[in-house]
Design a protein around this motif. Sequence first.
Motif, PDB file in Angstrom:
ATOM      1  N   SER A  17       0.827  -1.200   0.000  1.00  0.00           N
ATOM      2  CA  SER A  17       0.000   0.000   0.000  1.00  0.00           C
ATOM      3  C   SER A  17       0.859   1.248   0.000  1.00  0.00           C
ATOM      4  O   SER A  17       2.005   1.224   0.468  1.00  0.00           O
ATOM      5  N   LEU A  18       0.282   2.318  -0.502  1.00  0.00           N
ATOM      6  CA  LEU A  18       0.977   3.603  -0.554  1.00  0.00           C
ATOM      7  C   LEU A  18      -0.082   4.694  -0.523  1.00  0.00           C
ATOM      8  O   LEU A  18      -1.171   4.519  -1.083  1.00  0.00           O
ATOM      9  N   ARG A  19       0.245   5.809   0.103  1.00  0.00           N
ATOM     10  CA  ARG A  19      -0.697   6.922   0.179  1.00  0.00           C
ATOM     11  C   ARG A  19      -0.068   8.163  -0.426  1.00  0.00           C
ATOM     12  O   ARG A  19       0.997   8.617   0.016  1.00  0.00           O
ATOM     13  N   LEU A  20      -0.719   8.697  -1.434  1.00  0.00           N
ATOM     14  CA  LEU A  20      -0.268   9.929  -2.073  1.00  0.00           C
ATOM     15  C   LEU A  20      -1.096  11.099  -1.567  1.00  0.00           C
ATOM     16  O   LEU A  20      -2.275  10.943  -1.260  1.00  0.00           O
ATOM     17  N   SER A  21      -0.468  12.268  -1.509  1.00  0.00           N
ATOM     18  CA  SER A  21      -1.171  13.474  -1.096  1.00  0.00           C
ATOM     19  C   SER A  21      -0.913  14.596  -2.085  1.00  0.00           C
ATOM     20  O   SER A  21       0.129  14.629  -2.742  1.00  0.00           O
ATOM     21  N   CYS A  22      -1.871  15.504  -2.159  1.00  0.00           N
ATOM     22  CA  CYS A  22      -1.748  16.682  -3.017  1.00  0.00           C
ATOM     23  C   CYS A  22      -2.189  17.887  -2.209  1.00  0.00           C
ATOM     24  O   CYS A  22      -3.295  17.903  -1.657  1.00  0.00           O
ATOM     25  N   ALA A  23      -1.327  18.878  -2.138  1.00  0.00           N
ATOM     26  CA  ALA A  23      -1.635  20.109  -1.423  1.00  0.00           C
ATOM     27  C   ALA A  23      -1.883  21.222  -2.430  1.00  0.00           C
ATOM     28  O   ALA A  23      -1.067  21.441  -3.324  1.00  0.00           O
ATOM     29  N   ARG A  68      -9.450  -0.906  -5.298  1.00  0.00           N
ATOM     30  CA  ARG A  68      -8.107  -0.934  -4.705  1.00  0.00           C
ATOM     31  C   ARG A  68      -7.640   0.449  -4.255  1.00  0.00           C
ATOM     32  O   ARG A  68      -6.858   0.561  -3.310  1.00  0.00           O
ATOM     33  N   PHE A  69      -8.075   1.482  -4.933  1.00  0.00           N
ATOM     34  CA  PHE A  69      -7.669   2.847  -4.612  1.00  0.00           C
ATOM     35  C   PHE A  69      -8.851   3.601  -4.010  1.00  0.00           C
ATOM     36  O   PHE A  69     -10.008   3.364  -4.375  1.00  0.00           O
ATOM     37  N   ILE A  70      -8.541   4.518  -3.108  1.00  0.00           N
ATOM     38  CA  ILE A  70      -9.561   5.375  -2.522  1.00  0.00           C
ATOM     39  C   ILE A  70      -9.099   6.823  -2.593  1.00  0.00           C
ATOM     40  O   ILE A  70      -8.015   7.156  -2.110  1.00  0.00           O
ATOM     41  N   GLU A  83      -5.327   6.785  -1.543  1.00  0.00           N
ATOM     42  CA  GLU A  83      -4.893   5.601  -0.822  1.00  0.00           C
ATOM     43  C   GLU A  83      -4.831   4.457  -1.827  1.00  0.00           C
ATOM     44  O   GLU A  83      -5.842   4.084  -2.424  1.00  0.00           O
ATOM     45  N   MET A  84      -3.640   3.913  -2.015  1.00  0.00           N
ATOM     46  CA  MET A  84      -3.426   2.858  -2.993  1.00  0.00           C
ATOM     47  C   MET A  84      -3.195   1.553  -2.247  1.00  0.00           C
ATOM     48  O   MET A  84      -2.269   1.442  -1.439  1.00  0.00           O
ATOM     49  N   MET A  85      -4.019   0.568  -2.499  1.00  0.00           N
ATOM     50  CA  MET A  85      -3.904  -0.733  -1.847  1.00  0.00           C
ATOM     51  C   MET A  85      -3.738  -1.822  -2.889  1.00  0.00           C
ATOM     52  O   MET A  85      -4.135  -1.649  -4.042  1.00  0.00           O
ATOM     53  N   ASP A  86      -3.138  -2.940  -2.465  1.00  0.00           N
ATOM     54  CA  ASP A  86      -2.889  -4.051  -3.391  1.00  0.00           C
ATOM     55  C   ASP A  86      -2.255  -3.516  -4.683  1.00  0.00           C
ATOM     56  O   ASP A  86      -2.714  -3.821  -5.794  1.00  0.00           O
ATOM     57  N   VAL A  87      -1.217  -2.737  -4.509  1.00  0.00           N
ATOM     58  CA  VAL A  87      -0.560  -2.103  -5.649  1.00  0.00           C
ATOM     59  C   VAL A  87       0.059  -3.161  -6.557  1.00  0.00           C
ATOM     60  O   VAL A  87       0.711  -4.096  -6.068  1.00  0.00           O
ATOM     61  N   GLN A  88      -0.126  -3.003  -7.841  1.00  0.00           N
ATOM     62  CA  GLN A  88       0.362  -3.955  -8.827  1.00  0.00           C
ATOM     63  C   GLN A  88       1.424  -3.301  -9.718  1.00  0.00           C
ATOM     64  O   GLN A  88       1.497  -2.079  -9.811  1.00  0.00           O
TER      65      GLN A  88
END
Length: 128
Positions: A17-23, A68-70, A83-88
């Motif tokens: 999993s990985l979480r990206l953010s944008c400001a 997979r993504f939220i 929110e990236m889950m089960d990244v392929q």
Amino acid sequence: QVQLVESGGGVVQAGGSLRLSCAASGRSLTGFYAMGWFRQAPGKEREFVATISWSASDIVYADSVKGRFIISRDNRKNTMDLEMMDVQPEDAGVYYCASSETTYGPGVGPGQEIPRYWGQGTQVTVSS
């Protein structure tokens, strides 16, 4: 001048999993614009990932990431997350944050408003 700054990219193992953010900054009523995520893999065109309306009542995902993504946003903080889950491996690429130009829109991307502002991107690398 509108500024969008992405963060959170990096190397993730397949299945992780990985979480990206944008400001977002640079204009008033920042929270009243639709925003979205796009990505571009090497040698491929930029593609739509997900979009969220100003009120978060409308959310659309690309079929490839659905389930997979939220995508989410916090208008008080002028931020948007992915929110990236089960990244392929096929999820690898540069991820871009985008924002609409008009207020109160439902989203940016296919069939919706063309993004007006873009961030510089954040790299996501998937290791197997």
